[in-house]
Design a protein around this motif. Structure first.
Motif, PDB file in Angstrom:
ATOM      1  N   ALA A  91      29.265  39.307  58.254  1.00 17.34           N
ATOM      2  CA  ALA A  91      28.266  40.322  57.884  1.00 17.34           C
ATOM      3  C   ALA A  91      27.029  40.228  58.788  1.00 17.34           C
ATOM      4  O   ALA A  91      26.441  41.261  59.159  1.00 17.34           O
ATOM      5  CB  ALA A  91      27.872  40.145  56.424  1.00 17.34           C
ATOM      6  N   ARG A 110      26.892  45.172  54.226  1.00 21.35           N
ATOM      7  CA  ARG A 110      26.799  44.875  52.784  1.00 21.35           C
ATOM      8  C   ARG A 110      28.197  44.762  52.162  1.00 21.35           C
ATOM      9  O   ARG A 110      28.467  43.867  51.356  1.00 21.35           O
ATOM     10  CB  ARG A 110      25.993  45.967  52.077  1.00 21.35           C
ATOM     11  CG  ARG A 110      25.892  45.784  50.566  1.00 21.35           C
ATOM     12  CD  ARG A 110      25.043  46.870  49.907  1.00 21.35           C
ATOM     13  NE  ARG A 110      25.040  46.742  48.446  1.00 21.35           N
ATOM     14  CZ  ARG A 110      26.015  47.240  47.658  1.00 21.35           C
ATOM     15  NH1 ARG A 110      27.052  47.883  48.201  1.00 21.35           N
ATOM     16  NH2 ARG A 110      25.948  47.085  46.327  1.00 21.35           N
ATOM     17  N   ILE A 114      29.753  41.457  50.309  1.00 23.41           N
ATOM     18  CA  ILE A 114      30.237  41.474  48.926  1.00 23.41           C
ATOM     19  C   ILE A 114      31.660  40.940  48.845  1.00 23.41           C
ATOM     20  O   ILE A 114      31.976  40.045  48.062  1.00 23.41           O
ATOM     21  CB  ILE A 114      30.187  42.905  48.350  1.00 23.41           C
ATOM     22  CG1 ILE A 114      28.747  43.360  48.148  1.00 23.41           C
ATOM     23  CG2 ILE A 114      30.980  42.986  47.043  1.00 23.41           C
ATOM     24  CD1 ILE A 114      28.613  44.838  47.789  1.00 23.41           C
ATOM     25  N   CYS A 268      32.337  49.044  46.398  1.00 24.51           N
ATOM     26  CA  CYS A 268      31.499  48.249  47.328  1.00 24.51           C
ATOM     27  C   CYS A 268      30.912  49.124  48.437  1.00 24.51           C
ATOM     28  O   CYS A 268      30.403  48.601  49.426  1.00 24.51           O
ATOM     29  CB  CYS A 268      32.324  47.108  47.943  1.00 24.51           C
ATOM     30  SG  CYS A 268      33.635  47.647  49.048  1.00 24.51           S
TER      31      CYS A 268
END
Ligand code: MV4
Length: 496
Positions: A91, A110, A114, A268
């Motif tokens: 990420a 993001r 997650i 997500c």
């Protein structure tokens, strides 16, 4: 719509070549990055431009975020495609690409974050109504809590690491007396593997199948699934043989699984190509395992049955385009199988082999695709994943795809390192595979497939070596076979 004129492919081997081929078809220039060990590699020669990242070790080359970003800036790239493995699910890398003004050809940072935390993902799935295996959504805080949960769901249970997959931190617990020791081992392994000792507990599913669903989402709300893949034939949590569609998924089950996969992706905020992995039990109940926020190694089988180029779709989405189709425009056609050709000796527990590939001529023909890291002889390095190529075949039926795979694997002309080709041939010939009787225990349940040699193949290998080395070929005896590079163990095994 962002125009992408030049893409840096932050990877190596077959996936780097595969991505570059699609870029060239789209009129996009390509930049290869490479380590000193890969200076002569095929992907370096194929790209329009190339940049050396540094020494062979991945942490000083393909995993060095700063060096990859510097290469992109120096070469004036507009975008970065991470492939799979390396930085593809990092990420921080995704975020730093965007901060540097580069388009990251992948999901939002993001979404990567997650789905990279298995407990965070499980909790999000539970809230979204995606089935998860009964157990603790979050990491367990104490042995007492673990014992209470295990009593509640019933033994056997399994521990898993919150910070990563690939079987790390997994311990099967058959009874309460084993729990304390298993938890301690699981937490220790999770800590040493991921720097995060958090562990959660699930009900253990007996011999589940691994069935995953490909999803594709654009940034305008467009979302489709591209059906499922069966990936149950694995060894040490590394897939070896995959197929699409699954031989046992019925239309009704397919509808339920693909609905759940799209729910997971929406939950997500996913954009791009992604894969939702499920465990499928013998009662056709399925449970979320994890979501892979990258292009998968096995994506070719999905490309075969849908006719889509998934890398081209990734690039179109990254340019801000809408998907050119909705679900009702899509249909599966035929059946596809993929076998991974690793430089490994199945007879010695799939230990990696490395050394000089003295002959490499992949198979071809109607309905056959070979995504290979080499375009001729070359060095199979000890520094990286030992995958040499992926062979995939398509047929109107599963049986046609299987027979085509058998022919293709037997045609694959390779010498210099041991490979998983003989193992894959034996799997294709096995009754269990022909009947579609698969589970995640397939390799263990059919251990003989990893050791016995198919008739004739050994002679073919010896003939290939003799032909290259100029020795008159006669019936070889073990003692007279030319010494092939000694197996050097390959330090780390990554699962993609
Ligand atoms: C499981 C399981 C049985 N029950 N979870 C998860 C990570 C993956 N690499 C292995 N995983 C499994 N999770 C529960 N609750 C069995 C496995 C498993 C497996 C799953 C998919 C494909 C191959 C596998 C090989 C061994 C174990």
């Amino acid at each position: 719509m962002g125009q992408l004129r030049k893409v840096l492919v932050a990877n190596r081997g077959e996936i780097a070549l595969r991505i570059m081929r699609t870029c060239k078809e789209l009129g996009i220039r390509t930049v290869a990055v490479y380590s000193e060990a890969d200076r002569q590699s095929a992907h370096v020669r194929y790209a329009d431009e190339a940049c050396c990242l540094g020494p062979a070790p991945s942490r000083e080359s393909y995993l060095a975020i700063g060096r990859v970003l510097d290469a992109a800036m120096q070469h004036g790239a507009d975008a970065v495609h991470p492939g799979y493995g390396f930085l593809s699910e990092n990420a921080e890398f995704a975020a730093r690409c965007e901060e540097a003004g580069l388009t990251f050809i992948g999901p939002p940072a993001r979404a990567i974050a997650i789905m990279g935390d298995k407990t965070r993902a499980r909790m999000l799935m539970a809230q979204a109504g995606v089935p998860i295996v009964p157990g603790t959504p979050d990491a367990v805080e104490s042995l007492e809590e673990a014992a209470a949960i295990a009593d509640g769901i019933g033994y056997p249970v399994i521990t898993k690491a919150a910070a990563g997959g690939g079987g790390k931190g997994m311990r099967l617990v058959q009874s309460p007396s084993e729990l304390a020791h298993a938890m301690a081992l699981a937490q220790s392994e999770a800590q040493s593997s991921f720097g995060d000792g958090r562990v959660f507990i699930e009900k253990y599913l007996v011999k589940p199948r691994h069935v995953e669903v490909q999803v594709l989402m654009d940034s305008h709300g467009g979302a489709v699934h591209l059906y499922e893949r069966e990936c149950s034939i694995q060894r040490r949590h590394q897939k070896v043989i995959e197929e699409a569609p699954s031989a046992i998924v019925t239309p009704g089950l397919r509808q339920r699984m693909t609905d759940a996969a799209l729910k997971a992706a929406h939950a997500c905020g996913y954009i791009g190509a992604g894969t939702v992995e499920f465990l499928l039990d013998r009662d056709q109940h399925f449970y979320f395992m994890e979501m892979n926020t990258r292009l998968q190694v096995e994506h070719p089988v999905t490309e075969w049955i849908t006719g889509l180029d998934l890398v081209a779709e990734q690039i179109r989405v990254a340019r801000g385009e809408r998907l050119a189709f909705v679900q009702s425009d899509l249909a599966m056609r035929g059946h596809a199988i993929e076998c991974r050709v690793y430089a490994e000796d199945a007879a010695s527990g799939f230990l990696p082999d490395a050394g000089l590939l003295i002959r490499h001529a992949p198979c071809s023909g109607l309905g056959v695709r070979a995504d290979a890291a080499f375009d001729g002889p070359g060095e199979v390095s000890i520094h990286y994943d030992p995958m040499i190529a992926k062979v995939s075949t398509w047929g109107r039926t599963r049986e046609e795809a299987r027979r085509r795979m058998l022919r293709a694997l037997k045609d694959y002309d390779i010498a210099g390192v041991k490979t998983t080709i003989p193992f894959c041939i034996r799997v294709m010939e096995s009754e269990a595979f022909r009947r579609g009787e698969l589970s995640t225990h397939f390799v263990n349940d059919h251990a003989a497939l990893a050791t016995s040699r198919p008739a004739g193949l050994e002679s073919a290998r010896a003939a290939a070596i003799a032909a290259v080395l100029g020795r008159p070929y006669d019936r070889p005896t073990e003692a007279r076979l030319p010494a092939v590079q000694p197996s050097r163990s390959w330090q780390r095994r990554r699962t993609y």
